[in-house]
Design a protein around this motif. Structure first.
Motif, PDB file in Angstrom:
ATOM      1  N   ALA A 221      36.127  29.290  42.552  1.00  0.00           N
ATOM      2  CA  ALA A 221      37.293  29.865  43.228  1.00  0.00           C
ATOM      3  C   ALA A 221      37.960  30.791  42.223  1.00  0.00           C
ATOM      4  O   ALA A 221      38.407  30.338  41.174  1.00  0.00           O
ATOM      5  N   ASP A 222      37.988  32.088  42.554  1.00  0.00           N
ATOM      6  CA  ASP A 222      38.552  33.042  41.579  1.00  0.00           C
ATOM      7  C   ASP A 222      38.982  34.323  42.301  1.00  0.00           C
ATOM      8  O   ASP A 222      39.070  34.346  43.537  1.00  0.00           O
ATOM      9  N   THR A 223      39.215  35.369  41.494  1.00  0.00           N
ATOM     10  CA  THR A 223      39.910  36.555  42.023  1.00  0.00           C
ATOM     11  C   THR A 223      39.100  37.401  43.001  1.00  0.00           C
ATOM     12  O   THR A 223      39.640  38.316  43.621  1.00  0.00           O
ATOM     13  N   GLY A 224      37.798  37.162  43.109  1.00  0.00           N
ATOM     14  CA  GLY A 224      36.953  38.002  43.956  1.00  0.00           C
ATOM     15  C   GLY A 224      35.632  38.194  43.258  1.00  0.00           C
ATOM     16  O   GLY A 224      35.473  37.799  42.085  1.00  0.00           O
ATOM     17  N   LEU A 225      34.653  38.731  43.981  1.00  0.00           N
ATOM     18  CA  LEU A 225      33.309  38.870  43.413  1.00  0.00           C
ATOM     19  C   LEU A 225      32.840  40.305  43.608  1.00  0.00           C
ATOM     20  O   LEU A 225      32.417  40.687  44.712  1.00  0.00           O
ATOM     21  N   ASP A 226      32.997  41.089  42.553  1.00  0.00           N
ATOM     22  CA  ASP A 226      32.543  42.480  42.523  1.00  0.00           C
ATOM     23  C   ASP A 226      32.910  43.209  43.815  1.00  0.00           C
ATOM     24  O   ASP A 226      34.086  43.315  44.145  1.00  0.00           O
TER      25      ASP A 226
END
Ligand code: CA
Length: 879
Positions: A221-226
């Motif tokens: 779970a994080d800020t987004g993926l590319d």
């Protein structure tokens, strides 16, 4: 209705006449009782008043109807020791609704007045205290500029329900009175943990054994993926590796921050854009990505983290990597919700970054106690950062045996050891988001970052390979506790020693999965569940002293309470006994290695650097299991023979309170040889408690000298001593600022005197010695010796025939080695418990002093609470 009221008044009147209650201040509690353990709340460590025995005032209170019989109020029920299931059943059967476990040995409970009364008379209940509104506030609550506060409110009941409310100060106080509310804390403000730039570690030992994460699914779970879309627009290092991308609460899946893409690359990037040079630790694992960046720069984290983890679990993830937190060192609702998810599901290892507050004041020295929730949770793997090996990037990454300056240090606020592990987190080179230009150039595919954010996915990659080791090489589905135990057991001491608030249990080291002969690795993957008192033994044969013997015990603990100041619920103990009989206790790393037991952590280790060859017995014991039964994992590494673990005995059943056998009373009256009665009373008082005094009664049956001696431990505290005669006139006092306070009084009147111990300032445990000359002509003394054994003969009974009103004083001396413990109980002729002495084993003799108001038969029970011991009993009572 009318009739009933009339009867109540009649009973009340006759009761008053019969008892001749002195006009004493309210709150008199006849009898004496020593409370053994504190109750650990965030609001403070409290020492509850003993449960009032069903005595005079209690009965008055009930008759006068001080409480609505149907209202259920919130209480803390403290039990006399490690919790056995039968006690919980007895509490429930009397109508107590049990809530959170509160250390030590206590539960929150909702009860109506009738239930409370029934619970108080149980012989394993040491106190029932009101759970007061002031216990429910977090000290981190702050109101906003508008005078309002947003609260995260933990509700009473199973499942950890909570609500969020924005209220004014006055409303907070109203909420605190609600018996459905357990605790109120601030809503956390989650942040990602990156602040500098850096490089990658390798895991060649695992890779060379064909462990690359194949078949394993991890969640992030994080800020987004590319690019945020799983097609040819995705970073090539991640293409074909993404099982699912979810948007949480409307977050963009595209990574305009760069953090999420970097983290994902560290865990499982393939290195496609660098010919395999810059790749993650599990470069063939699959990814379930959950985008949580909110447009305002914060994070959209669901209130109950179970929502986040359930989604990833359903999509196949069995390892979850989280590089964010609240920055607060507390066991709050967030930490509790992670622990609850792992307890309920028990099939996903969850890692959290420790935080980057390790030198928040910038003075170059570690700031301890900076671990960040939810890395404070018990069942997560909390990851700190060590330095990477990239000296060209400066001092941040030029010494692999140093903890990175920014890495948040332990311990947790309740003293639990954290972080669990450290992994390089400075100057980490990993995938760069195409949507976050300028995030620190290496080239347009990779970038440097530093933080415990970076150490966490590298560790999650290592845990993924450990998981694959168990599933693919050994055919075992490892529980999260086994993954954590394996990681910790294999960790490398960087020179900080144990235990360490800097390195935790050391630096991640996957090479330990494939040790060189003769070293081997053995484990137990939650095959056993223990209740209080249960024991499991293992035997391992060490063949060489050249390899350290390391034993790691890890258990997934039941979630702690948000209102408790200690998070541990179920407490197992690890003991290792060497061939020469030397014992080593879990987490006791100071000689003699066996004089303390860990009462805080759900990770216990014994590391023996040069073990003498021979058999080692490893014992796991259930010391206190309030919410069990409790499973655990064990990992043992060392130079061990191929002998299989010796067959171990079945777990020892819980020594639950046995039903009372119909033992014949053992009358052992003996002629009194003493003219002087010496009674010792101990207790605890605080000047800030509602009841800051304690009353004791003595009966003077002939004129003579009464000597009182009061001393206490805390020098700053001032306790005072007063003596009242049978007409309730103060006849002596000692209220100087002196320790001890002493009264010597020549009592000319006979009858019942009252001694008052008052806390004038401060708080302290005290010892009151009462020395009194009594006429044996009017006092009976019963002496007896005997033996009780918790297994074969737990109870002995004695009958006392009390001839007149007075005071029954009983002392039982016994041998308390091996923590043997004996308690005493006094019942009236109707079989009702009227007083009890249930102090802990180290308080010898056990004593109680109880004023009796009526003549007749009383029955004294001497009961083994733990172990076995010979005893001497003496009872002095009015003839
Ligand atoms: Ca323990």
């Amino acid at each position: 209705m009318y009739m009933r009221k009339k009867i109540a008044v009649l009973i009340l009147t006759s009761f008053l006449i019969f008892c001749t209650v002195p006009a004493a201040p309210a709150g008199i509690q006849p009898g004496s009782k020593i409370i053994q353990d504190y109750i650990y709340l965030k609001a403070g460590k409290i020492k509850p008043e003993p449960a009032p025995f069903p005595g005079i005032l209690k009965q008055l209170e009930n008759l006068l109807g001080s409480g609505n019989a149907k209202t259920k109020d919130l209480y803390i029920i403290q039990l006399k020791g490690p919790v056995v299931d039968s006690w919980k059943e007895q509490l429930s059967s009397r109508g107590a609704v049990l809530g959170d476990y509160i250390p030590d040995f206590a539960f929150l409970a909702q009860m109506n007045p009738d239930t409370r009364k029934a619970v108080e008379s149980l012989d394993f209940v040491t106190s029932v205290a009101v759970y007061k509104p002031e216990y429910k506030y977090s000290n981190q609550l702050k109101s906003g500029a508008d005078g309002k506060t947003t609260l995260k409110i933990s509700l009473f009941g199973p499942g950890g329900k909570s609500i969020v409310k924005t209220v004014t100060g006055a409303m907070i106080d109203e909420l605190a009175k609600d018996s459905n509310i357990v605790f109120m804390e601030p809503v956390p403000d989650f942040k990602i943990f990156n602040d500098k730039a850096g490089a990658v570690i390798g895991a060649p030992a695992a890779w060379n054994n064909s462990l690359q994460g194949q078949g394993q699914v991890v969640g992030i779970a994080d800020t987004g993926l590319d690019s945020g879309v799983n097609d040819s627009s995705m970073h090539r290092d991640l293409q074909g590796r993404v099982k699912a991308i979810y948007s949480i609460n409307g977050s963009s899946t595209a990574d305009t921050n760069g953090h999420g893409t970097h983290v994902a690359g560290s865990l499982l990037g393939s290195g496609a854009m660098s010919n395999g040079q810059v790749k993650g630790i599990a470069p063939q694992a699959q990814l379930v990505f959950q985008a949580v960046a909110s447009p305002n720069g914060g994070l959209n984290i669901p209130a109950d983290l179970a929502q986040l983890f359930s989604q990833a679990y359903t999509a196949g993830a069995r390892v979850h990597s989280d590089s964010w937190g609240s920055g607060k060192n507390t066991y709050d609702y967030t930490a509790q919700s992670v622990d609850r998810f792992i307890w309920n599901n028990n099939d996903m290892a969850i890692l959290f970054a420790a935080g980057n507050n390790g030198d928040y004041n910038g003075d170059g020295y570690p700031n301890y106690g900076t671990i960040s929730s939810p890395a404070t949770a018990k069942n997560v793997i909390a990851v700190g950062a060590s330095e990477n090996n990239r000296p060209e990037m400066g001092t941040i990454s030029d010494n692999i045996n140093r903890v990175a300056f920014f890495s948040s240090r332990g311990n947790t606020s309740d003293g639990r050891l954290k972080p669990d592990i450290v992994t390089p987190g400075s100057s980490i080179l990993s995938t760069e988001s195409g949507r976050a230009p300028g995030s620190g150039p290496y080239n347009n595919a990779y970038t440097y970052m530093s933080g415990t954010s970076m150490a966490t996915p590298l560790t999650a990659g290592a845990v993924t390979l450990i998981r694959q080791y168990y599933t693919d090489k050994l055919g075992v589905t490892p529980k999260p506790s086994l993954l954590k135990a394996t990681l910790i057991n294999g960790a490398q001491d960087m020179g900080y020693g144990y235990p360490s608030r800097d390195q935790g249990w050391g630096r991640t080291n996957l090479a330990k999965l494939f040790p060189a002969a003769p070293e081997t690795l053995k484990f137990d993957n939650e095959s056993i569940a223990l209740s209080t008192g249960g024991v499991k033994d293992y035997t391992y044969t060490v063949t060489s002293s050249g390899t350290p013997l390391k034993i790691s015990l890890v258990w997934t603990d039941y979630p702690g309470s948000t209102t408790a100041s200690k998070a541990l619920v179920n407490d197992l103990d690890l003991t290792v006994t060497g061939p020469d009989g030397t014992a080593y206790h879990g987490n006791d790393f100071a000689a003699p290695f066996n004089d303390s037991a860990d009462r805080l952590n759900n990770v216990e280790n014994v590391f023996i650097k040069s073990p003498a060859p021979g058999n080692y017995r490893v014992t796991v014991k259930g010391y206190n299991i309030p919410n069990g039964p409790q499973k655990y994992s064990l990992v043992v590494s060392g130079a061990m023979g191929s002998i299989a673990p010796a067959p171990s005995p079945a777990p020892v059943p819980v020594p639950s309170p046995a039903p009372s056998p119909a033992t014949e009373p053992t009358p052992a009256p003996a002629p009194s040889l003493t003219q002087t009665v010496n009674i010792t009373q101990t207790g605890y008082l605080s000047s800030t408690n509602t009841t800051k005094y304690k009353l004791f009664y003595i009966d003077v049956n002939q004129p003579g000298q009464v000597s009182l001696h009061l001393k206490w431990g805390a020098t700053a505290t001032d306790l005072d001593l007063y003596l009242f005669d049978p007409a309730w006139v103060q006849v002596a006092k000692s209220n100087a600022k002196a320790n001890p306070e002493v009264i010597t009084f020549n009592a000319t009147k006979t009858g019942r005197y009252c001694i008052k111990v008052n806390a004038y300032s401060g708080d302290a445990s005290y010892i009151l010695t009462i020395n009194q000359t009594v006429s044996t002509a009017k006092t009976a003394v019963m002496s007896a010796t005997g033996r009780v054994d918790v297994v074969s003969a737990p109870e002995k009974y004695y009958d006392l025939t009390v001839g007149t009103a007075g005071s029954v004083n009983i002392q039982v001396s016994f041998n308390n080695t091996n923590q043997s413990d004996i308690d005493i109980f006094l019942y009236d002729s109707a079989g009702t418990l009227v007083s009890k002495g249930t102090s802990p084993y180290y308080r010898v003799p056990e004593s109680l002093s109880f004023p009796v108001d009526k003549h007749g038969k009383y029955r004294l029970k001497v009961k083994a609470y733990r172990g076995a011991s010979d005893y001497k009993m003496q009872a002095v009572y009015p003839k």
